[in-house]
Design an enzyme around this catalytic site. Structure first.
Site, mmCIF file in Angstrom:
data_model
loop_
_atom_site.group_PDB
_atom_site.id
_atom_site.type_symbol
_atom_site.label_atom_id
_atom_site.label_comp_id
_atom_site.label_asym_id
_atom_site.label_seq_id
_atom_site.Cartn_x
_atom_site.Cartn_y
_atom_site.Cartn_z
ATOM 1 N N ASP A 14 38.872 34.853 46.024
ATOM 2 C CA ASP A 14 38.956 35.568 47.302
ATOM 3 C C ASP A 14 38.656 34.628 48.472
ATOM 4 O OD1 ASP A 14 39.817 38.174 47.173
ATOM 5 O OD2 ASP A 14 37.853 38.995 46.609
ATOM 6 N N GLN A 35 35.721 43.395 43.657
ATOM 7 C CA GLN A 35 36.379 44.227 44.669
ATOM 8 C C GLN A 35 35.345 44.774 45.658
ATOM 9 O OE1 GLN A 35 39.822 44.748 44.927
ATOM 10 N NE2 GLN A 35 39.302 45.712 46.857
ATOM 11 N N LYS A 81 46.448 44.373 41.426
ATOM 12 C CA LYS A 81 46.153 42.949 41.208
ATOM 13 C C LYS A 81 46.288 42.597 39.736
ATOM 14 C CE LYS A 81 43.164 42.822 45.255
ATOM 15 N NZ LYS A 81 41.801 42.907 45.800
#
Ligand code: NAD
Length: 280
Positions: A112, A89, A45
């Site tokens: 997200d 994460q 990412k």
């Protein structure tokens, strides 16, 4: 369906728009603990960010980090104007309440799309920042001009990150959506009726050729490691019956990262106020 090629085009478009935007675009990634798979995801990412001209801010915390410490970092990132997107994460170590951490992220920086505010807007049919995997699937369906209005869609899996949001997005495009899960009876019969089938379970080859309606569009979200190979939830011979199918690897996976970058750009637009965020 070539997710790799489409993802590349999305990434190039994001890079062009980031360069034109008169506002910093920065993505903070937070990794807690030493899960090797998570470390790889975060690294990918970050490098995708750099390539798109998005400034990466990485925070690595030890596995014994407390919830209080993590919430403190999230508060700092919420206040930092250079950081327009925040990604913690998952999974987090068990002692940390994942939901509390997600709730602490400013919804306007929630790239997200897991914050209950953004999930709620999606339920109401007013999508804001969308979870990247379902957003990538919709992009693929648009690219390949898959007709969704009135189509029968079956989503197998009901997770908050894939199953539920993709079901809502398909509903938003006027598909008739069924959500199947581990307690569903006679999955085969449901699958055989589906014009569009999304498999998001995590069981190699669980969707077999015999289950498909000929010509169906098949989206394989699954990532399974079998004898050193990465395979999806859909059996390999399904391609003989499907009209369109996303391969694993090279289908949904690359789209997920591309959509994260797109979300980071969108979040920066909200903060630059060139786009209105519904919470003001
Ligand atoms: P999850 O474990 O949270 O959810 C799995 C779902 O499958 C559950 O809702 C469960 O009810 C359902 N299920 C389990 N057994 C079933 C059965 N026999 N019949 C029908 N349904 C059944 O998983 P998730 O996070 O949604 O991920 C699903 C898969 O997608 C995993 O393989 C994951 O690695 C993959 N994934 C891929 C990407 C990507 O970018 N390609 C992103 C996220 C997840």
């Amino acid at each position: 369906m070539d997710g790799k090629a489409l993802a590349q085009r999305v990434r190039e478009q994001v890079a062009r728009e980031v360069a034109e935007l008169d506002h910093p675009v920065g993505l903070a990634t937070v990794l807690v603990g030493e899960d090797p798979a998570s470390a790889v995801y975060v690294r990918n990412k970050q490098s995708a960010c750099r390539e798109a001209g998005i400034e990466p801010f990485h925070h690595e915390l030890s596995a014994d980090t407390t919830q209080h410490e993590l919430l403190g970092l999230v508060a700092e990132l919420n206040a930092d104007e250079r950081v327009t997107g925040i990604l913690v994460q998952l999974p987090l170590p068990e002692v940390i309440d994942e939901d509390a951490v997600i709730r602490a992220i400013d919804p306007v920086k929630d790239v997200d799309g897991f914050h209950p505010a953004n999930a709620g807007f999606l339920v109401q049919g007013r999508p804001t920042l969308l979870p990247a995997t379902p957003a990538g699937i919709m992009e693929l369906l648009r690219e390949y001009k898959v007709s969704l209005s009135g189509a029968r869609a079956l989503v197998i899996g009901r997770s908050n990150i894939v199953g539920k949001p993709i079901a809502l997005l398909l509903l938003g495009e006027s598909a008739t959506v069924t959500i199947a899960h581990s307690r569903t009876r006679d999955l085969e019969a449901l699958a055989r009726e589906a014009d569009v089938l999304v498999a998001a379970v995590g069981r190699a080859g669980m969707v077999t050729q015999e289950m498909l309606k000929p010509g169906a569009t098949v989206i394989d979200v699954g990532i399974n490691r079998v004898e050193g190979r990465v395979v999806g939830d859909v059996a390999e011979d399904a391609r003989e019956v499907a009209g369109l199918l996303t391969p694993v690897p090279g289908g949904v996976g690359p789209m997920t990262i591309a959509m994260l970058l797109k979300n980071t750009l969108q979040a920066a637009r909200y903060q630059a106020r060139t786009l209105a965020f519904p919470l003001g």
